[in-house]
Design a protein around this motif. Structure first.
Motif, short mmCIF file in Angstrom:
data_model
loop_
_atom_site.label_atom_id
_atom_site.label_comp_id
_atom_site.label_asym_id
_atom_site.label_seq_id
_atom_site.Cartn_x
_atom_site.Cartn_y
_atom_site.Cartn_z
N LEU A 138 0.83 -1.20 0.00
CA LEU A 138 0.00 0.00 0.00
C LEU A 138 0.87 1.25 0.00
CD1 LEU A 138 -2.76 -1.08 2.55
CD2 LEU A 138 -2.89 -1.07 0.05
N VAL A 139 0.53 2.20 -0.89
CA VAL A 139 1.36 3.40 -1.06
C VAL A 139 0.48 4.64 -1.15
CG1 VAL A 139 3.21 2.15 -2.21
CG2 VAL A 139 1.35 3.13 -3.58
N GLU A 258 -1.74 -1.97 -7.94
CA GLU A 258 -2.46 -1.77 -9.20
C GLU A 258 -3.12 -0.40 -9.27
OE1 GLU A 258 -2.89 -4.88 -7.51
OE2 GLU A 258 -1.21 -5.48 -8.81
N GLY A 259 -2.96 0.41 -8.24
CA GLY A 259 -3.56 1.74 -8.24
C GLY A 259 -4.98 1.78 -7.73
#
Length: 328
Positions: A138-139, A258-259
């Motif tokens: 997670l970013v 994956e955004g």
């Protein structure tokens, strides 16, 4: 005759469907349904009693916050109880994060009371935190959509541009990198959360801004949430207030590899909870920067109940009792 009976049945079905109407959810990012835990269903009454206690009045409009349809909460309008004085009741969204009931009363004679109460069936899910292995990817969102991007900016009680908050946020992010072993963005946000818990004690009182809470070192659930949100936003992590019945907490937003973005709640009072919400409370609003058409020029951290009315002659403004309660 058979055709008339079928038509009557169809009309009855249409009316029943309208009475038990789903209140559609606004788009404000998502919460992964795979993380939903147990659900709790309550009957929730919302409305207002308006009394012409100081003489006759006219052109009365009341705005009342109602339960919000969102990912973790399903809201159905079950029944309505309106006195003869009520002309109409409508519903509207406020920029995606709040829903209001609008009550219109043309006039009240001195001493008369208008009542408009709606009963909702509210089903709220608890939210489980993600598995540890899932948090590593997670970013911070690289290009958040508009409905998420607005939760990076300053709001009336969350002063993201304040120099003290910006410096503290930057220092904490750096300390997380120094003190934690190869941290990811999830752990950095958790570091901000732990700082808030350790440095802002819980204390009942009026709602405080993030700046005032840091100055005092104590606040209630809203003030603690405001500090966490301000520290997140200053580090480019979208975050917002979640207003529930008699409480407030916060949630933050991260994306996977994956955004795909998702919201993760944190508890601001009581038992520590990061990334999940173990209690199913009725959610009223999400956000902390609302505009209400009737309150032009104001920025509201909560779209509070509000009354407008005009006097007749030398009378005064009517009194109002707002109703918001769980039906036992």
């Amino acid at each position: 005759m058979r055709h008339l009976l079928l038509l009557s049945f169809a009309l009855l079905l249409l009316v029943s469907t309208a009475n038990a109407q789903l209140l559609e959810a606004p788009t404000t990012g998502t919460t992964d349904p795979e993380r939903f835990g147990k659900k709790e269903t309550v009957q929730f009454r919302v409305g207002a009693e308006i009394t012409a206690a100081r003489g006759a009045c006219r052109d009365i409009r009341a705005m009342v916050a109602i339960p919000l349809e969102c990912d973790e909460q399903h809201v159905v309008r079950m029944s309505e109880d309106f006195s003869r004085h009520v002309d109409k009741v409508t519903y509207r969204d406020l920029d995606g994060g709040a829903k209001q009931m609008l009550i219109t009363v043309p006039s009240l004679a001195s001493g008369e009371t208008a009542t408009a109460v709606v009963t909702f069936e509210v089903t709220t899910n608890t939210v489980d935190p993600p598995e540890d292995e899932a948090t590593a990817d997670l970013v911070l969102p690289k290009k958040p959509e508009r409905t998420v991007r607005k939760y990076l900016t300053e709001s009336p009680m969350i002063q993201v541009r304040d120099s003290q908050i910006r410096t503290l946020a930057r220092d904490l992010w750096r300390k997380a990198d120094e003190e934690l072993e190869d941290p990811n963005d999830w752990q950095r946000v958790e570091y901000l959360y732990d700082y808030m818990l350790e440095n802002v004690s819980y204390s009942e009182g009026v709602d405080k801004s993030a700046v005032d809470t840091l100055r005092d070192g104590k606040a209630d659930c809203f003030g603690r949430s405001a500090v966490f949100i301000a520290l997140c936003r200053a580090n480019k992590v979208p975050a917002r207030v979640v207003w529930v019945d008699q409480h407030a907490y916060a949630e933050f937003y991260l994306e996977d590899a994956e955004g795909n973005g998702s919201w993760y709640p944190i508890e601001s009072a009581g038992t520590r909870a990061f990334g999940g919400m173990p209690l199913a409370r009725t959610i009223l609003q999400k956000g902390d920067n609302f505009q209400v058409p009737e309150r032009r020029g104001e920025r509201l951290f909560y779209a509070s109940d509000y009354l407008l009315a005009l006097p007749v002659g030398n009378s005064g403004k009517p009194t109002v009792k707002y109703i918001r309660e769980v039906v036992e």
